[in-house]
Design a protein around this motif. Structure first.
Motif, PDB file in Angstrom:
ATOM      1  N   UNK A 430       2.230  -5.011  12.438  1.00 29.45           N
ATOM      2  CA  UNK A 430       3.469  -4.670  11.740  1.00 29.45           C
ATOM      3  C   UNK A 430       3.179  -3.770  10.544  1.00 29.45           C
ATOM      4  N   UNK A 431       2.125  -4.098   9.801  1.00 30.97           N
ATOM      5  CA  UNK A 431       1.725  -3.260   8.662  1.00 30.97           C
ATOM      6  C   UNK A 431       1.343  -1.869   9.127  1.00 30.97           C
ATOM      7  N   UNK A 432       0.540  -1.787  10.168  1.00 26.09           N
ATOM      8  CA  UNK A 432       0.076  -0.483  10.656  1.00 26.09           C
ATOM      9  C   UNK A 432       1.241   0.372  11.149  1.00 26.09           C
ATOM     10  N   UNK A 433       2.174  -0.237  11.879  1.00 30.69           N
ATOM     11  CA  UNK A 433       3.321   0.507  12.389  1.00 30.69           C
ATOM     12  C   UNK A 433       4.192   1.034  11.254  1.00 30.69           C
ATOM     13  N   UNK A 434       4.395   0.205  10.235  1.00 30.50           N
ATOM     14  CA  UNK A 434       5.215   0.638   9.106  1.00 30.50           C
ATOM     15  C   UNK A 434       4.550   1.784   8.350  1.00 30.50           C
ATOM     16  N   UNK A 435       3.249   1.674   8.127  1.00 32.48           N
ATOM     17  CA  UNK A 435       2.523   2.745   7.428  1.00 32.48           C
ATOM     18  C   UNK A 435       2.593   4.058   8.196  1.00 32.48           C
ATOM     19  N   UNK A 436       2.430   3.966   9.496  1.00 36.47           N
ATOM     20  CA  UNK A 436       2.473   5.186  10.308  1.00 36.47           C
ATOM     21  C   UNK A 436       3.856   5.817  10.280  1.00 36.47           C
ATOM     22  N   UNK A 462       5.888  -4.188   1.374  1.00 39.82           N
ATOM     23  CA  UNK A 462       6.088  -5.626   1.237  1.00 39.82           C
ATOM     24  C   UNK A 462       5.970  -6.262   2.618  1.00 39.82           C
ATOM     25  N   UNK A 463       5.128  -7.289   2.711  1.00 44.21           N
ATOM     26  CA  UNK A 463       4.970  -8.067   3.938  1.00 44.21           C
ATOM     27  C   UNK A 463       5.507  -9.471   3.693  1.00 44.21           C
ATOM     28  N   UNK A 464       6.068 -10.078   4.721  1.00 41.34           N
ATOM     29  CA  UNK A 464       6.551 -11.450   4.548  1.00 41.34           C
ATOM     30  C   UNK A 464       6.537 -12.173   5.890  1.00 41.34           C
ATOM     31  N   UNK A 636       8.306  -0.758   4.346  1.00 36.56           N
ATOM     32  CA  UNK A 636       7.618   0.325   3.636  1.00 36.56           C
ATOM     33  C   UNK A 636       8.662   1.335   3.181  1.00 36.56           C
ATOM     34  N   UNK A 637       8.533   1.799   1.946  1.00 35.69           N
ATOM     35  CA  UNK A 637       9.526   2.759   1.470  1.00 35.69           C
ATOM     36  C   UNK A 637       8.880   3.806   0.572  1.00 35.69           C
ATOM     37  N   UNK A 638       9.504   4.956   0.559  1.00 31.49           N
ATOM     38  CA  UNK A 638       9.157   6.030  -0.372  1.00 31.49           C
ATOM     39  C   UNK A 638      10.376   6.302  -1.225  1.00 31.49           C
ATOM     40  N   UNK A 639      10.201   6.330  -2.553  1.00 37.07           N
ATOM     41  CA  UNK A 639      11.324   6.543  -3.458  1.00 37.07           C
ATOM     42  C   UNK A 639      11.059   7.755  -4.336  1.00 37.07           C
ATOM     43  N   UNK A 640      12.150   8.363  -4.758  1.00 38.61           N
ATOM     44  CA  UNK A 640      12.090   9.460  -5.713  1.00 38.61           C
ATOM     45  C   UNK A 640      12.753   9.002  -7.002  1.00 38.61           C
ATOM     46  N   UNK A 745       9.263  -4.361  -2.193  1.00 37.13           N
ATOM     47  CA  UNK A 745       8.897  -3.030  -1.711  1.00 37.13           C
ATOM     48  C   UNK A 745       9.367  -1.962  -2.696  1.00 37.13           C
ATOM     49  N   UNK A 746      10.603  -2.080  -3.181  1.00 31.73           N
ATOM     50  CA  UNK A 746      11.143  -1.086  -4.110  1.00 31.73           C
ATOM     51  C   UNK A 746      10.479  -1.211  -5.475  1.00 31.73           C
ATOM     52  N   UNK A 747      10.242  -2.443  -5.937  1.00 33.61           N
ATOM     53  CA  UNK A 747       9.540  -2.618  -7.216  1.00 33.61           C
ATOM     54  C   UNK A 747       8.157  -1.995  -7.160  1.00 33.61           C
ATOM     55  N   UNK A 748       7.458  -2.194  -6.053  1.00 34.10           N
ATOM     56  CA  UNK A 748       6.134  -1.590  -5.904  1.00 34.10           C
ATOM     57  C   UNK A 748       6.219  -0.071  -5.870  1.00 34.10           C
ATOM     58  N   UNK A 749       7.266   0.455  -5.224  1.00 34.64           N
ATOM     59  CA  UNK A 749       7.392   1.902  -5.122  1.00 34.64           C
ATOM     60  C   UNK A 749       7.734   2.542  -6.466  1.00 34.64           C
TER      61      UNK A 749
END
Length: 779
Positions: A430-436, A462-464, A636-640, A745-749
């Protein structure tokens, strides 16, 4: 019955719309065309409408309800206070010695304990007249010092909210492994404080109740997730046999956990309807919903964690305090957040040294209760922030630290350090798929693009893992003996062959009318179009059940439906075999007929069998799941981030999830998308705020901010679909998962973008601006 084209054949059965098919939701047409029937749409002849007088203060001695001033106003038929109804309180059943739930009065008497607590009910010709009378009432209350800060409320000498129950309602410590030794061996040790605010679930349809006398009993139509709990508490407090209390749910316009509880208002309306001998209706307004319905989250955790220099998690030591409010919601009580959060703080990681001190404080606020992802949202926020902080302190890649510590497929079945029996999974995939999918390998390019726009790019993970479909054993272990932990289904075949199904888990908008019909079709071997899921009704059959919460419908109710429909199928085949002079093993169910294999001209209509002996095709089943089952995901998220305005724009959002066998992909996608939207709202917008007097500052949607369509990103969803070995169909729950991971996930981003830490949510524009400017803010 109408013939259908087959979509799949399993064990000689021709199915249209069984498990796995992407079917449109049967619920949607009534909703879109306005033909759905909610509580406020029900017939209401000779009825009165109700408005509640509520406490204007958080804590005080109730000297006089002040209702005499309104008794003679136009249209007012009656005004009832606690002394008029003379009812016992709601007391959540609990036999855990670490838990002390206080009694909650149906109507306050002697004392008020939160602003919004019901004091009296006004019965009038319509709601407008009832509210006019309410506005003329000024209760006489001698103010007492309110307890707003949960830590202060449990200090020695703090004023007590209840006379016979201490403010410290829950206290226990869990100590597993060798925490102190592991901390000593750790190369990296961090200590942080994490805070989460109060949230409201905010279903579109607020709570609504219609109660009316019926023979020697009472009928209650309520917008509820747990009609059997409502019947239990009403019958107990009114001193009636449960069979004399009918509780039915019409269409329910959302619940999200808020409606998983039985409330004082439901008891009050039932008692008042019996007293006056007339139907009564109450529909909560949004101000009441925000102030008097249960809220959720509201925790503070001080956490120490240790890790080796190469990224192996060694230990976690946490001290958590939950802000419960004035009462425990029935039947869950005061330990819901405490039990769930502390049980899941280790998350999906191989952590074998863990200690947590758990305390729950009573305060003068609205009671804490269930809200989508209850406890798990806080647990995931903490363990994902802890992993992130440890990785950055050690100079390691946070994604690699996660991968290194996530359970591997060969670790299953796995019992966590908190004794959670994880059934199966591939967390690392799941982690690998999200990263890709999120484009982790192209982040440098994205950062450069955002810098050209004068903005900063951040990336977060974020993983859970979460328990769903919890069984009776789980609730008994928690001491929550008022929660059955099982669910039931009653199946009846009409003379025309239509199969009708009643369950103990009402449909609340999640698509269960569609998915449970697919489960029934799979078990019975007929088309899903020949199945109708009826509205939950305690009078339909004598069923025991828990209700629609904790992502249990597919597992628990699906299990009951599978068992009942399998028995119904056996009876059909046996009776058809007698008619056709064949062995049941040689028969096939095809749409509306049962055929002899290899002899297409030899068949009997199912309607013939059903019409011959209707009682034979009515049966019930109760299912207690073998164990909880554990869906999981990586977000997984990317934020601006705009440092000038504090705006956070979510550029990409990916969810790689596994909820076991997927009954209906369309419904699962809707569940994940909707839950993720709520999670995003919690991460960036939503928070209740009480002032020092216990007044709710966020008392309307002008102040309690919820996400709009413009705030919700496109969710790129990846299904893994590893069937659970612990359920007959391989399913796991899916309703709550999307809410769990967005906040971390958003806090980390955002933290990645600005190079700072966000250890609480929501992350508001003001906080982002302060962080970008190197200033501190008050959390």
């Amino acid at each position: 019955m109408t013939k259908h084209s087959p979509s799949k054949v399993t064990d000689g059965r021709t199915l249209t719309g069984g498990i796995g098919e992407r079917r449109l939701r049967v619920e949607d047409r009534p909703l879109l065309t306005g033909s759905a029937s909610f509580v406020d749409d029900l017939p209401f002849q000779d009825g009165l409408e109700v408005a509640f007088v509520r406490s204007p203060v958080a804590h005080g001695r109730l000297v006089d309800a002040g209702v005499d001033a309104a008794r003679g106003l136009p249209g007012v038929e009656a005004i009832l206070v606690a002394e008029d109804l003379d009812l016992g309180p709601l007391v959540p059943p609990n036999d855990n010695p670490s838990v002390a739930p206080p009694p909650q009065p149906v109507l306050a008497h002697g004392k008020v304990r939160f602003a919004g607590e019901p004091i009296a009910l006004i019965l009038a010709a319509d709601r407008y007249l009832a509210e006019d009378a309410r506005d003329a009432i000024y209760p006489e209350i001698d103010d007492l010092e309110p307890q707003i800060d949960p830590l202060a409320a449990i200090e020695d000498g703090a004023p007590q909210i209840h006379d016979d129950t201490p403010n410290l309602a829950v206290e226990f410590t869990r100590d597993e492994g060798e925490v102190d030794a592991a901390m000593e061996a750790a190369d990296v040790v961090v200590e942080r404080t994490f805070r989460t605010p109060r949230h409201s679930g905010l279903p579109i349809e607020t709570r609504a109740v219609l109660a009316r006398p019926a023979g020697e009993g009472v009928e209650i139509f309520t917008s509820s997730q747990a009609p059997h709990s409502v019947r239990e508490v009403v019958s107990e407090i009114l001193g009636m046999e449960p069979g004399r209390v009918r509780v039915a749910t019409p269409d329910v316009g959302g619940g999200f956990g808020v409606k998983a509880h039985a409330y004082p208002e439901e008891v009050a309306l039932a008692a008042a309807a019996l007293r006056l001998g007339r139907p009564l209706k109450w529909v909560e307004d949004r101000a009441e919903n925000l102030a008097a319905s249960t809220q959720a989250r509201a925790q503070e955790l001080r956490v120490r964690a240790g890790m080796t220099s190469d990224g192996d998690l060694l230990a976690m030591d946490a001290d958590m305090v939950c802000d419960q409010g004035a009462y425990g919601a029935y039947p869950h009580g005061v330990s819901l957040e405490a039990m769930t959060t502390s049980g899941m703080l280790p998350g999906p990681y191989k952590l074998r040294n863990y200690r947590v001190r758990v305390r729950t404080a009573l305060t003068n606020k609205s009671p804490l209760g269930a809200y989508r992802g209850v406890g798990f949202v806080v647990a995931a926020f903490v363990h994902e922030r802890v992993v992130e902080v440890l990785a950055r302190e050690a100079g390691l890649d946070p994604a690699e630290v996660r991968r290194r510590n996530l359970l591997a497929p060969e670790d299953f079945p796995y019992t966590s350090i908190t004794h959670q029996p994880y059934d199966n999974g591939d967390y690392r995939k799941a982690l690998a798929l999200a990263l890709e999918r999120v484009g982790h390998d192209r982040l440098g390019e994205l950062r450069a693009q955002e810098e050209e726009r004068g903005r900063r790019l951040g990336f977060g993970l974020a993983c859970y893992v979460e328990p769903t479909g919890m069984n009776s054993k789980v609730f008994k272990m928690r001491g929550m003996i008022g929660i059955a932990g099982v669910d039931g289904a009653h199946v009846s075949m009409d003379a025309d062959g239509l199969v009708r199904v009643w369950t103990t888990t009402p449909s609340i908008g999640q698509g269960s009318d569609t998915t449970l019909a697919q489960v029934a079709a799979q078990a019975l071997g007929t088309a899903a179009d020949s199945i109708r899921i009826e509205r939950s009704d305690t009078a339909a059959a004598e069923l025991r059940g828990t209700g629609t919460f904790a992502s249990r419908s597919a597992v628990s109710t699906g299990g009951a439906i599978t068992e009942a429909c399998a028995e119904l199928r056996d009876r059909l085949l046996s009776d058809a075999a007698d008619r056709l002079e064949a062995s049941p093993g040689d028969l096939l169910i095809r749409d509306s007929q049962i055929h002899v294999a290899g002899s297409p001209g030899s068949y009997v209509e199912i309607s013939e069998l059903a019409g011959a002996d209707p009682d034979r095709y009515r049966l019930s089943a109760t299912h207690d799941p073998q164990q909880a089952v554990y869906p999981y995901a990586t977000h997984a998220c990317a934020v601006s981030v705009d440092s000038e305005t504090g705006e956070v724009e979510i550029l990409r959002y990916v969810v790689a999830e596994d909820c076991g066998t997927i009954i209906n992909p369309l419904v699962v996608e809707g569940q994940v998308h909707g839950a993720t939207a709520q999670g995003v709202g919690g991460a960036l917008l939503e928070a209740h705020d009480y002032d020092e007097a216990g007044q709710l500052r966020t008392a309307s949607l002008l102040d309690y901010m919820v996400p709009t369509a413009a705030d919700v990103p496109h969710v790129d969803l990846i299904h893994m679909e590893l069937p659970s070995p612990a359920t007959s169909t391989g399913v796991k729950g899916v309703g709550e998962g999307g809410t769990i991971a967005p906040a971390p996930a958003i806090a980390n981003a955002v933290g990645d973008a600005l190079g700072v830490e966000f250890n609480h949510f929501p992350i508001t524009p003001e906080q982002v601006r302060r962080a970008a400017g190197g200033r501190e803010w008050e959390s």
